[in-house]
Design an enzyme around this catalytic site. Structure first.
Site, PDB file in Angstrom:
ATOM      1  N   ASN A   9       0.695  -1.445  -0.057  1.00 38.14           N
ATOM      2  CA  ASN A   9       0.005   0.240  -0.039  1.00 38.14           C
ATOM      3  C   ASN A   9       1.146   0.829  -0.320  1.00 38.14           C
ATOM      4  O   ASN A   9       1.839   1.222   0.896  1.00 38.14           O
ATOM      5  CB  ASN A   9      -0.883  -0.042   0.868  1.00 38.14           C
ATOM      6  CG  ASN A   9      -1.764   1.137   1.264  1.00 38.14           C
ATOM      7  OD1 ASN A   9      -2.016   1.752   0.276  1.00 38.14           O
ATOM      8  ND2 ASN A   9      -2.740   1.705   2.814  1.00 38.14           N
ATOM      9  N   TRP A  10       0.797   1.781  -0.841  1.00 42.40           N
ATOM     10  CA  TRP A  10       1.906   2.996  -1.684  1.00 42.40           C
ATOM     11  C   TRP A  10       1.294   4.219  -0.120  1.00 42.40           C
ATOM     12  O   TRP A  10       2.157   5.478  -0.371  1.00 42.40           O
ATOM     13  CB  TRP A  10       1.946   2.947  -2.771  1.00 42.40           C
ATOM     14  CG  TRP A  10       3.170   2.146  -3.518  1.00 42.40           C
ATOM     15  CD1 TRP A  10       3.525   1.015  -2.973  1.00 42.40           C
ATOM     16  CD2 TRP A  10       3.305   2.774  -4.433  1.00 42.40           C
ATOM     17  NE1 TRP A  10       3.880   0.022  -4.115  1.00 42.40           N
ATOM     18  CE2 TRP A  10       4.576   0.941  -5.447  1.00 42.40           C
ATOM     19  CE3 TRP A  10       3.235   2.793  -6.051  1.00 42.40           C
ATOM     20  CZ2 TRP A  10       4.444   0.768  -6.350  1.00 42.40           C
ATOM     21  CZ3 TRP A  10       3.660   2.590  -7.257  1.00 42.40           C
ATOM     22  CH2 TRP A  10       4.185   1.835  -7.299  1.00 42.40           C
ATOM     23  N   LYS A  11       0.034   4.251  -0.386  1.00 41.42           N
ATOM     24  CA  LYS A  11      -0.425   5.911   0.189  1.00 41.42           C
ATOM     25  C   LYS A  11      -0.236   6.382  -0.311  1.00 41.42           C
ATOM     26  O   LYS A  11       0.041   6.638  -1.559  1.00 41.42           O
ATOM     27  CB  LYS A  11      -0.367   5.608   2.139  1.00 41.42           C
ATOM     28  CG  LYS A  11      -0.065   4.762   2.909  1.00 41.42           C
ATOM     29  CD  LYS A  11      -0.037   4.560   3.851  1.00 41.42           C
ATOM     30  CE  LYS A  11      -0.570   3.408   5.334  1.00 41.42           C
ATOM     31  NZ  LYS A  11      -0.229   3.777   6.346  1.00 41.42           N
ATOM     32  N   HIS A  97      -9.152   0.964   5.214  1.00 34.37           N
ATOM     33  CA  HIS A  97      -8.237   1.285   5.896  1.00 34.37           C
ATOM     34  C   HIS A  97      -8.469   1.787   6.624  1.00 34.37           C
ATOM     35  O   HIS A  97      -9.042   2.848   6.578  1.00 34.37           O
ATOM     36  CB  HIS A  97      -7.246   1.931   4.967  1.00 34.37           C
ATOM     37  CG  HIS A  97      -5.981   1.106   5.055  1.00 34.37           C
ATOM     38  ND1 HIS A  97      -5.572   2.418   6.554  1.00 34.37           N
ATOM     39  CD2 HIS A  97      -4.315   0.772   4.627  1.00 34.37           C
ATOM     40  CE1 HIS A  97      -4.434   2.485   6.523  1.00 34.37           C
ATOM     41  NE2 HIS A  97      -4.150   1.260   5.980  1.00 34.37           N
ATOM     42  N   GLU A  99      -7.670   5.052   7.759  1.00 37.95           N
ATOM     43  CA  GLU A  99      -7.024   6.451   7.628  1.00 37.95           C
ATOM     44  C   GLU A  99      -8.057   6.386   6.869  1.00 37.95           C
ATOM     45  O   GLU A  99      -8.443   7.590   6.970  1.00 37.95           O
ATOM     46  CB  GLU A  99      -6.011   6.358   6.755  1.00 37.95           C
ATOM     47  CG  GLU A  99      -4.392   5.976   7.184  1.00 37.95           C
ATOM     48  CD  GLU A  99      -3.287   5.322   6.660  1.00 37.95           C
ATOM     49  OE1 GLU A  99      -2.016   5.511   7.467  1.00 37.95           O
ATOM     50  OE2 GLU A  99      -3.427   5.522   5.025  1.00 37.95           O
ATOM     51  N   GLU A 169      -4.629  -5.386  10.619  1.00 38.01           N
ATOM     52  CA  GLU A 169      -3.972  -4.411  10.980  1.00 38.01           C
ATOM     53  C   GLU A 169      -4.337  -3.431  12.140  1.00 38.01           C
ATOM     54  O   GLU A 169      -5.601  -2.638  12.054  1.00 38.01           O
ATOM     55  CB  GLU A 169      -4.016  -3.308   9.482  1.00 38.01           C
ATOM     56  CG  GLU A 169      -3.675  -3.616   8.443  1.00 38.01           C
ATOM     57  CD  GLU A 169      -2.912  -3.004   7.513  1.00 38.01           C
ATOM     58  OE1 GLU A 169      -1.607  -2.466   7.087  1.00 38.01           O
ATOM     59  OE2 GLU A 169      -4.279  -1.195   7.175  1.00 38.01           O
ATOM     60  N   GLY A 175       2.807   2.518  10.637  1.00 33.14           N
ATOM     61  CA  GLY A 175       3.753   3.449  10.557  1.00 33.14           C
ATOM     62  C   GLY A 175       4.176   3.762  12.078  1.00 33.14           C
ATOM     63  O   GLY A 175       4.738   5.089  11.866  1.00 33.14           O
ATOM     64  N   SER A 214       4.166  -1.987   9.978  1.00 36.18           N
ATOM     65  CA  SER A 214       5.425  -1.657  10.382  1.00 36.18           C
ATOM     66  C   SER A 214       5.763  -3.790  10.109  1.00 36.18           C
ATOM     67  O   SER A 214       6.870  -4.133  10.566  1.00 36.18           O
ATOM     68  CB  SER A 214       5.363  -1.995  12.113  1.00 36.18           C
ATOM     69  OG  SER A 214       5.540   0.084  12.185  1.00 36.18           O
ATOM     70  N   GLY A 235       3.111  -1.049   3.926  1.00 28.77           N
ATOM     71  CA  GLY A 235       2.976   0.371   4.324  1.00 28.77           C
ATOM     72  C   GLY A 235       4.557   0.799   3.506  1.00 28.77           C
ATOM     73  O   GLY A 235       4.675   0.986   2.446  1.00 28.77           O
ATOM     74  N   GLY A 236       5.424   1.535   4.531  1.00 27.04           N
ATOM     75  CA  GLY A 236       6.302   1.940   3.709  1.00 27.04           C
ATOM     76  C   GLY A 236       7.712   0.616   3.782  1.00 27.04           C
ATOM     77  O   GLY A 236       8.634   1.593   2.737  1.00 27.04           O
TER      78      GLY A 236
END
Length: 256
Positions: A9-11, A97, A99, A169, A175, A214, A235-236
């Site tokens: 997920n590049w967000k 998600h 967010e 999640e 993150g 993470s 994510g990251g």
């Protein structure tokens, strides 16, 4: 036998150069890797470029997206439909998600509508669930996950989970650098599967349940060694080809 799915997920990250460079490097890193499905979800503006880059490379990487609307056309400014995402080759669509739940006030019921509409359009929902830090500390994790899943089951029936992906999640791990231990993650994944099994053992046995929060090359192997963890929503680490490929390779190795 469930095949693990590792999805990036590049967000809200990306540029034209980043999309082509990252996907080209990732495709090279994954050459010869089997036994895991690898997917990426770039921002909507870059889905077209991602599709062209993957097609030109003859890549097996699955193209996804980060959101969808519950309409295929009409006066819904700023939204994008499942039909449009399909037109650009996206098949795996992230919904629910934390967010989106937090910043866009998306309710369990609205997310269940998205789930149903994706299925209606022949797309794969990547359905995110998870608890806040306060809910975790209050011992409410399993109840929160059950409530979020039940919104989909109550709306569409338990069989709708066939062919879908659930991504557990914990919000406090996204993150933050904090991560659930492999044992804790397994306990929650087993609880999610048992909750579904109470309605259909067959659906529960086959549904893919990812872990997210993470996930890094350093901890991926421990997660994937668990019997109920079927890959990861990353994510990251998904923004670095070597790191993301290492996670995918760990999933393939663990489930071999």
């Amino acid at each position: 036998m469930r095949q693990p799915v590792v999805m990036g997920n590049w967000k809200l990250n990306g540029s034209k150069a980043m999309v082509t460079d990252l996907l080209t490097a990732l495709n090279a890193e994954l050459e010869g890797v089997t036994g895991v499905d690898v997917a990426v979800a770039p921002p909507a503006l870059y889905v077209d470029l991602a599709e062209r880059t993957l097609t030109d490379a003859g890549s097996a990487i699955i193209l996804g997206a980060q959101n969808t609307d519950v309409n295929n056309s009409g006066a819904f400014t700023g939204d994008m439909s499942p039909e449009m995402l399909k037109d650009f080759g996206a098949t795996h669509i992230i919904i629910g998600h934390s967010e989106r739940r937090q910043y866009h006030n998306e309710s369990d019921e609205f997310i269940a509508q998205k789930f149903a509409f994706l299925k209606e359009n022949g797309l794969t929902p990547v359905f995110c669930i998870g608890e806040s830090e306060a809910q975790n500390e209050a011992g409410e994790t399993e109840a929160v996950c059950a409530r979020q899943i039940d919104a989909v089951i109550n709306n569409s029936g338990v069989e709708a989970l066939n062919g879908a992906i659930i991504a557990y999640e914990p919000i406090w791990a996204i993150g933050t650098g904090k991560a659930a231990t492999a044992d804790d993650a397994q306990r929650i994944h087993a609880s999610i599967r048992a909750h579904i099994a109470a309605k259909s053992e067959e659906v529960a046995k086959n549904v893919v349940i990812q872990y997210g929060g993470s996930v890094k090359p350093e901890n991926a192997e421990a997660y994937f060694a668990q019997p109920d963890i079927d890959g990861a929503l990353v994510g990251g680490a998904a923004l670095d080809a070597k790191s993301f490929a290492a996670i995918a390779k760990a999933a393939a190795k663990a489930k071999a």
